[in-house]
Design a protein around this motif. Sequence first.
Motif, PDB file in Angstrom:
ATOM      1  N   LYS A  90       0.813  -1.212   0.000  1.00 56.01           N
ATOM      2  CA  LYS A  90       0.000   0.000   0.000  1.00 56.01           C
ATOM      3  C   LYS A  90       0.854   1.274   0.000  1.00 56.01           C
ATOM      4  O   LYS A  90       0.493   2.278  -0.617  1.00 56.01           O
ATOM      5  CB  LYS A  90      -0.924  -0.008   1.216  1.00 56.01           C
ATOM      6  N   MET A  91       2.002   1.237   0.670  1.00 58.97           N
ATOM      7  CA  MET A  91       2.846   2.428   0.778  1.00 58.97           C
ATOM      8  C   MET A  91       3.398   2.864  -0.580  1.00 58.97           C
ATOM      9  O   MET A  91       3.759   4.028  -0.763  1.00 58.97           O
ATOM     10  CB  MET A  91       4.001   2.172   1.749  1.00 58.97           C
ATOM     11  N   GLY A 238       1.610   1.932   7.828  1.00 64.87           N
ATOM     12  CA  GLY A 238       2.346   2.741   6.862  1.00 64.87           C
ATOM     13  C   GLY A 238       2.430   4.209   7.224  1.00 64.87           C
ATOM     14  O   GLY A 238       3.494   4.811   7.187  1.00 64.87           O
ATOM     15  N   THR A 239       1.270   4.789   7.587  1.00 68.58           N
ATOM     16  CA  THR A 239       1.227   6.229   7.833  1.00 68.58           C
ATOM     17  C   THR A 239       0.718   6.541   9.239  1.00 68.58           C
ATOM     18  O   THR A 239       0.066   5.718   9.880  1.00 68.58           O
ATOM     19  CB  THR A 239       0.304   6.935   6.815  1.00 68.58           C
ATOM     20  N   VAL A 240       1.024   7.751   9.681  1.00 61.93           N
ATOM     21  CA  VAL A 240       0.413   8.320  10.884  1.00 61.93           C
ATOM     22  C   VAL A 240      -0.354   9.545  10.426  1.00 61.93           C
ATOM     23  O   VAL A 240       0.224  10.469   9.842  1.00 61.93           O
ATOM     24  CB  VAL A 240       1.469   8.697  11.939  1.00 61.93           C
ATOM     25  N   TYR A 265       5.007   7.695   8.792  1.00 64.76           N
ATOM     26  CA  TYR A 265       5.698   7.448  10.059  1.00 64.76           C
ATOM     27  C   TYR A 265       5.130   6.225  10.787  1.00 64.76           C
ATOM     28  O   TYR A 265       5.151   6.155  12.006  1.00 64.76           O
ATOM     29  CB  TYR A 265       5.577   8.666  10.984  1.00 64.76           C
ATOM     30  N   GLY A 266       4.595   5.266  10.039  1.00 61.37           N
ATOM     31  CA  GLY A 266       3.968   4.101  10.659  1.00 61.37           C
ATOM     32  C   GLY A 266       4.977   3.051  11.077  1.00 61.37           C
ATOM     33  O   GLY A 266       6.196   3.240  11.013  1.00 61.37           O
ATOM     34  N   ALA A 267       4.435   1.889  11.484  1.00 57.44           N
ATOM     35  CA  ALA A 267       5.261   0.818  12.044  1.00 57.44           C
ATOM     36  C   ALA A 267       6.249   0.231  11.039  1.00 57.44           C
ATOM     37  O   ALA A 267       7.239  -0.386  11.434  1.00 57.44           O
ATOM     38  CB  ALA A 267       4.358  -0.287  12.588  1.00 57.44           C
ATOM     39  N   VAL A 268       5.987   0.424   9.740  1.00 53.80           N
ATOM     40  CA  VAL A 268       6.921  -0.063   8.731  1.00 53.80           C
ATOM     41  C   VAL A 268       8.298   0.568   8.924  1.00 53.80           C
ATOM     42  O   VAL A 268       9.327  -0.043   8.619  1.00 53.80           O
ATOM     43  CB  VAL A 268       6.387   0.236   7.307  1.00 53.80           C
TER      44      VAL A 268
END
Length: 441
Positions: A90-91, A238-240, A265-268
């Motif tokens: 998705k990113m 993926g995102t914050v 800034y997600g867990a990825v």
Amino acid sequence: VARPFSVVVAIDFGTTSSGYAYSFTEDPETIHMMRRWEGGDPGVANQKSPTCLLLTPDLRFHSFGFAARDSYHDLDPEEARHWLYFDKFKMKIHSTSDLTMETELESVSGRRVQAIEVFAHALRFFREHALKEVKDQSFSVLEGNEVRWVITVPAVWRQPAKQFMREAAYLAGLVTPDSPEQLLIALEPEAASIYCRKLRLHQVIDLSQPPVTNGLDVDGSRPFDSSDRYIVADCGGGTVDLTVHQIEQPQGTLKELYKASGGPYGAVGVDLAFEAMLCQIFGADFIESFKAKRPAAWVDLTIAFEARKRTAAPGRANSLNISLPFSFIDFYKRHRGQSVETALRKSNMNFIKWSSQGMLRLSAEAMNELFQPTINNIIKHIDLLESGAVAASAGDNDKGSMFERREIRTTMQFGDTEIKVTAVDVATGRLVRASIDFLSN
């Protein structure tokens, strides 16, 4: 006149995991979560399924989620090189600046396929899975046009990415282009904010803190009202995404106090930090070679890290063990002529040890270091959001509350080489300074 939809099905299409929920319009407050699926990782609670897709060598759909991951794991290493396995794809839609229907995604084995096909396969899977479950729960025969579909997307996605998701939904058969109103593209943090609106204060704020700290002077059991302003930080894989909302009474609607924003800034980011650490120890060229030659084993390693990552906590004192697949140990020995243990010793990374059971032992400090860049990005963005909101509300030396919004009317004159902008505060009629970003929404 609104169409008489019988059921609303919402798909949470995530970077690392996905799922769906649905409700019948005759009882909208009763939300049904998708059934728990077979499979999963030891030590990990699975409310959703991993966003993993497996295609056969001739590009046909094989499986999604746990089934895709486990099937890929069980393939013969030589055979796996011809199959197409996608995860965290998705990113790519967020990071591609020139996104088109022709944009391609690369599978773990290196083969490429059009991104729109990958997304359509995943959405088609959810369509079939959700409709089967809804029909099992429904007492009447359900027609396709009685279902309203919702797909959530990050607030930071640009318009082409949102349109891309809609086109993928058309291709997957969720709805047709002739009835676009049957599909809603919803912003993830706004969906979260609507959920928060239904909570009571004690479910949101830690009441063990003194009331002054939280700005509370009333009982926490009351619902939100128009005096409550809140930030929803939607921290995904993926995102914050961040939204700042206020509840307007008496209608109970949400007022956006500052435009939705965020970043990747997600867990990825933690996973990428772990991969960078492996590159530092074993060499980036070796890691790239291992991913290409032993793609299924690489997926095993990422799953092992994911399970340990979820047990990490700031107060944790003891080390975490991460299993290295045997093929990793063997592959390194063949390519480098030395053991994994020797590589660790030579790397001088004191906070990572080698266990005789074939595991990497990461100290609590080492795991915290992997989280730190991602956490710092989130904090920095919240700081920017707050300072931006202060600047927006302060305006032309006016004293205002932090997230106050003011209506500004702008006039633009387009010349040959530049644009002249005049901005007026509607409430006061005074000229104000304005900077206009033509590239954002």
